[in-house]
Design a protein around this motif. Structure first.
Motif, PDB file in Angstrom:
ATOM      1  N   ALA A 176      23.753  27.984  58.734  1.00 11.54           N
ATOM      2  CA  ALA A 176      22.589  28.376  57.943  1.00 11.54           C
ATOM      3  C   ALA A 176      22.238  27.308  56.911  1.00 11.54           C
ATOM      4  CB  ALA A 176      22.850  29.716  57.260  1.00 11.54           C
ATOM      5  N   VAL A 177      23.264  26.744  56.266  1.00 14.09           N
ATOM      6  CA  VAL A 177      23.012  25.725  55.242  1.00 14.09           C
ATOM      7  C   VAL A 177      22.454  24.453  55.871  1.00 14.09           C
ATOM      8  CG1 VAL A 177      24.084  24.263  53.495  1.00 14.09           C
ATOM      9  CG2 VAL A 177      24.759  26.663  53.684  1.00 14.09           C
ATOM     10  N   VAL A 178      23.067  24.006  56.956  1.00 18.23           N
ATOM     11  CA  VAL A 178      22.613  22.783  57.615  1.00 18.23           C
ATOM     12  C   VAL A 178      21.209  22.973  58.175  1.00 18.23           C
ATOM     13  CG1 VAL A 178      23.055  21.166  59.504  1.00 18.23           C
ATOM     14  CG2 VAL A 178      24.959  22.055  58.146  1.00 18.23           C
ATOM     15  N   LEU A 179      20.965  24.117  58.810  1.00 15.51           N
ATOM     16  CA  LEU A 179      19.635  24.407  59.343  1.00 15.51           C
ATOM     17  C   LEU A 179      18.604  24.456  58.219  1.00 15.51           C
ATOM     18  CD1 LEU A 179      17.926  25.190  61.820  1.00 15.51           C
ATOM     19  CD2 LEU A 179      18.544  27.574  61.378  1.00 15.51           C
ATOM     20  N   GLY A 180      18.964  25.129  57.115  1.00 16.61           N
ATOM     21  CA  GLY A 180      18.057  25.199  55.974  1.00 16.61           C
ATOM     22  C   GLY A 180      17.772  23.830  55.388  1.00 16.61           C
ATOM     23  N   ARG A 181      18.759  22.953  55.397  1.00 16.81           N
ATOM     24  CA  ARG A 181      18.562  21.602  54.863  1.00 16.81           C
ATOM     25  C   ARG A 181      17.563  20.818  55.707  1.00 16.81           C
ATOM     26  NH1 ARG A 181      21.881  17.605  56.224  1.00 16.81           N
ATOM     27  NH2 ARG A 181      23.722  18.953  56.437  1.00 16.81           N
ATOM     28  N   HIS A 182      17.705  20.883  57.033  1.00 12.99           N
ATOM     29  CA  HIS A 182      16.799  20.122  57.897  1.00 12.99           C
ATOM     30  C   HIS A 182      15.381  20.693  57.863  1.00 12.99           C
ATOM     31  CE1 HIS A 182      19.563  17.256  59.733  1.00 12.99           C
ATOM     32  NE2 HIS A 182      20.466  18.226  59.826  1.00 12.99           N
ATOM     33  N   ILE A 183      15.262  22.013  57.878  1.00 15.74           N
ATOM     34  CA  ILE A 183      13.918  22.605  57.829  1.00 15.74           C
ATOM     35  C   ILE A 183      13.307  22.399  56.447  1.00 15.74           C
ATOM     36  CG2 ILE A 183      12.635  24.770  57.928  1.00 15.74           C
ATOM     37  CD1 ILE A 183      14.466  25.690  60.134  1.00 15.74           C
ATOM     38  N   GLY A 184      14.140  22.500  55.396  1.00 19.09           N
ATOM     39  CA  GLY A 184      13.641  22.274  54.044  1.00 19.09           C
ATOM     40  C   GLY A 184      13.102  20.869  53.857  1.00 19.09           C
ATOM     41  N   ASN A 185      13.811  19.872  54.390  1.00 18.33           N
ATOM     42  CA  ASN A 185      13.329  18.492  54.309  1.00 18.33           C
ATOM     43  C   ASN A 185      12.015  18.321  55.057  1.00 18.33           C
ATOM     44  OD1 ASN A 185      15.473  17.534  52.750  1.00 18.33           O
ATOM     45  ND2 ASN A 185      16.745  17.105  54.541  1.00 18.33           N
ATOM     46  N   LEU A 186      11.876  19.030  56.182  1.00 19.56           N
ATOM     47  CA  LEU A 186      10.628  18.975  56.941  1.00 19.56           C
ATOM     48  C   LEU A 186       9.469  19.550  56.123  1.00 19.56           C
ATOM     49  CD1 LEU A 186       9.261  18.398  59.713  1.00 19.56           C
ATOM     50  CD2 LEU A 186       9.819  20.762  60.331  1.00 19.56           C
ATOM     51  N   ILE A 187       9.723  20.647  55.428  1.00 21.48           N
ATOM     52  CA  ILE A 187       8.684  21.261  54.597  1.00 21.48           C
ATOM     53  C   ILE A 187       8.275  20.327  53.462  1.00 21.48           C
ATOM     54  CG2 ILE A 187       8.211  23.165  53.002  1.00 21.48           C
ATOM     55  CD1 ILE A 187      10.019  24.918  54.760  1.00 21.48           C
ATOM     56  N   ILE A 188       9.258  19.664  52.858  1.00 21.95           N
ATOM     57  CA  ILE A 188       8.959  18.737  51.764  1.00 21.95           C
ATOM     58  C   ILE A 188       8.092  17.579  52.257  1.00 21.95           C
ATOM     59  CG2 ILE A 188       9.988  17.051  50.201  1.00 21.95           C
ATOM     60  CD1 ILE A 188      12.350  18.942  49.870  1.00 21.95           C
ATOM     61  N   GLN A 189       8.416  17.063  53.435  1.00 19.14           N
ATOM     62  CA  GLN A 189       7.670  15.920  53.971  1.00 19.14           C
ATOM     63  C   GLN A 189       6.228  16.282  54.315  1.00 19.14           C
ATOM     64  OE1 GLN A 189       9.941  14.597  57.342  1.00 19.14           O
ATOM     65  NE2 GLN A 189      11.740  14.031  56.111  1.00 19.14           N
ATOM     66  N   ASN A 190       6.000  17.516  54.797  1.00 19.53           N
ATOM     67  CA  ASN A 190       4.672  17.907  55.278  1.00 19.53           C
ATOM     68  C   ASN A 190       3.960  18.899  54.368  1.00 19.53           C
ATOM     69  OD1 ASN A 190       4.537  16.769  58.289  1.00 19.53           O
ATOM     70  ND2 ASN A 190       6.614  17.543  57.939  1.00 19.53           N
ATOM     71  N   LYS A 191       4.597  19.247  53.239  1.00 23.22           N
ATOM     72  CA  LYS A 191       4.019  20.189  52.279  1.00 23.22           C
ATOM     73  C   LYS A 191       3.877  21.596  52.844  1.00 23.22           C
ATOM     74  CE  LYS A 191       3.432  16.635  49.583  1.00 23.22           C
ATOM     75  NZ  LYS A 191       4.405  16.378  48.478  1.00 23.22           N
ATOM     76  N   ARG A 192       4.368  21.820  54.039  1.00 23.13           N
ATOM     77  CA  ARG A 192       4.329  23.141  54.668  1.00 23.13           C
ATOM     78  C   ARG A 192       5.228  23.111  55.899  1.00 23.13           C
ATOM     79  NH1 ARG A 192       0.622  23.447  59.062  1.00 23.13           N
ATOM     80  NH2 ARG A 192      -0.420  21.449  59.442  1.00 23.13           N
ATOM     81  N   LEU A 193       5.444  24.264  56.499  1.00 24.94           N
ATOM     82  CA  LEU A 193       6.240  24.328  57.725  1.00 24.94           C
ATOM     83  C   LEU A 193       5.321  24.069  58.909  1.00 24.94           C
ATOM     84  CD1 LEU A 193       8.899  24.897  59.187  1.00 24.94           C
ATOM     85  CD2 LEU A 193       8.318  27.326  59.189  1.00 24.94           C
ATOM     86  N   VAL A 194       5.524  22.955  59.569  1.00 24.64           N
ATOM     87  CA  VAL A 194       4.674  22.594  60.698  1.00 24.64           C
ATOM     88  C   VAL A 194       5.412  22.858  62.000  1.00 24.64           C
ATOM     89  CG1 VAL A 194       3.361  20.866  59.431  1.00 24.64           C
ATOM     90  CG2 VAL A 194       5.486  20.198  60.556  1.00 24.64           C
ATOM     91  N   ALA A 195       4.663  23.297  63.001  1.00 25.52           N
ATOM     92  CA  ALA A 195       5.242  23.548  64.314  1.00 25.52           C
ATOM     93  C   ALA A 195       5.164  22.279  65.154  1.00 25.52           C
ATOM     94  CB  ALA A 195       4.508  24.708  64.986  1.00 25.52           C
ATOM     95  N   GLY A 196       5.519  22.400  66.419  1.00 29.54           N
ATOM     96  CA  GLY A 196       5.400  21.272  67.328  1.00 29.54           C
ATOM     97  C   GLY A 196       6.569  20.305  67.243  1.00 29.54           C
ATOM     98  N   ASP A 197       6.292  19.041  67.525  1.00 31.14           N
ATOM     99  CA  ASP A 197       7.334  18.019  67.611  1.00 31.14           C
ATOM    100  C   ASP A 197       8.132  17.832  66.319  1.00 31.14           C
ATOM    101  OD1 ASP A 197       6.671  17.606  70.228  1.00 31.14           O
ATOM    102  OD2 ASP A 197       5.404  15.858  69.838  1.00 31.14           O
ATOM    103  N   PRO A 198       7.505  17.858  65.126  1.00 32.91           N
ATOM    104  CA  PRO A 198       8.307  17.694  63.901  1.00 32.91           C
ATOM    105  C   PRO A 198       9.374  18.773  63.742  1.00 32.91           C
ATOM    106  CG  PRO A 198       5.991  17.331  63.432  1.00 32.91           C
ATOM    107  CD  PRO A 198       6.049  17.873  64.821  1.00 32.91           C
ATOM    108  N   LEU A 199       9.010  20.020  64.025  1.00 31.23           N
ATOM    109  CA  LEU A 199       9.981  21.109  63.916  1.00 31.23           C
ATOM    110  C   LEU A 199      11.048  21.000  64.996  1.00 31.23           C
ATOM    111  CD1 LEU A 199      10.951  23.666  62.572  1.00 31.23           C
ATOM    112  CD2 LEU A 199       9.290  24.972  63.934  1.00 31.23           C
ATOM    113  N   ALA A 200      10.633  20.635  66.209  1.00 32.79           N
ATOM    114  CA  ALA A 200      11.604  20.446  67.295  1.00 32.79           C
ATOM    115  C   ALA A 200      12.597  19.347  66.940  1.00 32.79           C
ATOM    116  CB  ALA A 200      10.883  20.112  68.596  1.00 32.79           C
ATOM    117  N   GLY A 201      12.119  18.287  66.286  1.00 36.07           N
ATOM    118  CA  GLY A 201      13.008  17.215  65.865  1.00 36.07           C
ATOM    119  C   GLY A 201      14.002  17.667  64.824  1.00 36.07           C
ATOM    120  N   ALA A 202      13.560  18.522  63.878  1.00 35.73           N
ATOM    121  CA  ALA A 202      14.462  19.047  62.849  1.00 35.73           C
ATOM    122  C   ALA A 202      15.556  19.901  63.480  1.00 35.73           C
ATOM    123  CB  ALA A 202      13.674  19.853  61.826  1.00 35.73           C
ATOM    124  N   LEU A 203      15.201  20.718  64.463  1.00 38.15           N
ATOM    125  CA  LEU A 203      16.188  21.563  65.135  1.00 38.15           C
ATOM    126  C   LEU A 203      17.167  20.721  65.952  1.00 38.15           C
ATOM    127  CD1 LEU A 203      14.035  24.607  66.343  1.00 38.15           C
ATOM    128  CD2 LEU A 203      15.280  24.303  64.195  1.00 38.15           C
TER     129      LEU A 203
END
Length: 357
Positions: free
Chosen positions: A253-280
């Motif tokens: 949960a912590v590691v997943l939250g860290r990767h998704i959180g960094n994605l949100i910071i980079q894009n100012k929101r939670l984006v779907a598609g390739d960026p989210l797939a890359g975070a996972l």
């Protein structure tokens, strides 16, 4: 039969002495400040309180999963057995050992370790009077322990070899579980252990086979596919010897939250598609070797403590494992998951509110 009395599962091997057919080994007591006892029910309640009402759907059964692309973004469509469909930017399968999501990803099914585990919580309203030390009882094919949680509650377990004489029937009857332990499986155990089992809260008794996923399935298998991945027992079911099944899920949960959180910071929101797939994908790469090592250490610890009474197994268990490997394996459970990024919830709240409206 051997009795080990370490304080917390950590320590160096001590001397052994024979007494009334029992060999007693006392390990050096080491207090580990990072150890915390947490009731799973309290943990689940605390987590549930942090999510909006009706976010959790109990007794839900997943029927099928499909991916859809809309305006260049990929979504997971989850079809439930009751006819409901859920559209999600990401699907994290935390659906246990027999995970539907893991099967959809193509992971091999977990295998039976050949052992069953009985677990329970003993309640002593007037206090149990024991020191807060773990006491373990080991014989050929059986391993049991009592672990005081506080002055009134004791967690206990018994792991035994698998046989086919009606375990499935026993598993659904708490009274039968307790009677099977006291009258059969643990009848020759010390009175202390039997007393603890007799004080069990029947609602806490469980009887289940110990399953695990082969570690190479995590290293070489597909732990994510697009915006779908797994966590907890759905990813890395393991035997309980290191006591890290739930802890590894929290690490996920912590590691997943860290990767998704960094994605949100980079894009100012939670984006779907390739960026989210890359975070996972980055999350699964970070977790695969860690989880595979925990599975291996847990299985090795259980196997060496329970199997065989010949001189070779005694040498392997008492000299190689307890004196040379024990501390190293248990020290491995200390793990730094990294720091969670600080993400403002305002953007997510605005995004969710706009969709609802």
């Amino acid at each position: 039969m051997s009795v080990f009395t370490p304080n917390s599962g950590f320590g160096n091997s001590g001397s052994f002495e024979e007494s009334k057919g029992w060999s007693v080994g006392v390990r050096e007591i080491q207090r580990v400040k990072s150890n915390r006892v947490v009731h799973r029910k309290a943990l689940l309640e605390a987590l549930a309180e942090e999510v909006p009402i009706d976010s959790i759907r109990f007794s839900s059964k997943l029927k099928s999963i499909e991916n859809q692309t809309q305006e260049g973004s990929s979504f997971a469509i989850i079809h439930m057995d009751d006819g409901a469909s859920i559209k999600a930017k990401a699907l994290i399968g935390c659906d246990g050992v027999h995970s539907f999501v893991a099967r959809w990803l193509g992971l091999a099914a977990p295998v039976n370790s050949g052992r069953w585990a009985v677990r329970g919580l003993a309640i002593f309203p007037d206090g149990h009077g024991l020191n807060h030390e773990i006491q373990q009882f080991v014989t050929i094919g059986k391993r049991a322990a009592v672990a005081p949680l506080n002055d009134n509650e004791i967690y206990w377990f018994l792991v035994c070899k698998f046989s086919s004489k009606g375990e499935d029937h026993i598993a659904h009857d708490p009274e039968m579980i307790k009677r099977e332990v006291t009258d059969n499986l643990a009848k020759d155990f010390p009175p202390l252990y039997l007393r603890v089992v007799q004080h069990s809260d029947l609602s806490t008794l469980t009887w289940a086979p110990l399953m695990f996923r082969f570690p190479w399935d995590l290293i070489f298998g597909n732990l994510s596919k697009g915006n779908v991945t797994v966590a907890g027992d759905a990813m890395h079911p393991m035997t309980p010897e290191l006591g890290q099944g739930g802890c590894a899920a929290l690490e996920d949960a912590v590691v997943l939250g860290r990767h998704i959180g960094n994605l949100i910071i980079q894009n100012k929101r939670l984006v779907a598609g390739d960026p989210l797939a890359g975070a996972l994908e980055r999350y699964t790469k970070e977790r695969s070797w860690r989880a595979a090592t925990l599975i291996t250490g847990s299985y090795l610890s259980g196997w060496v403590q329970q199997d065989g009474s010949g001189w070779w197994m005694k040498f392997l268990r008492d000299v190689i494992f307890f004196r040379l490997l024990f501390t190293r394996i248990f020290n491995f459970i200390q793990y730094d998951c990294g720091e969670l990024p600080c993400v403002s919830s305002n953007s997510l709240e605005l995004e969710n509110r706009s969709k609802i409206e």
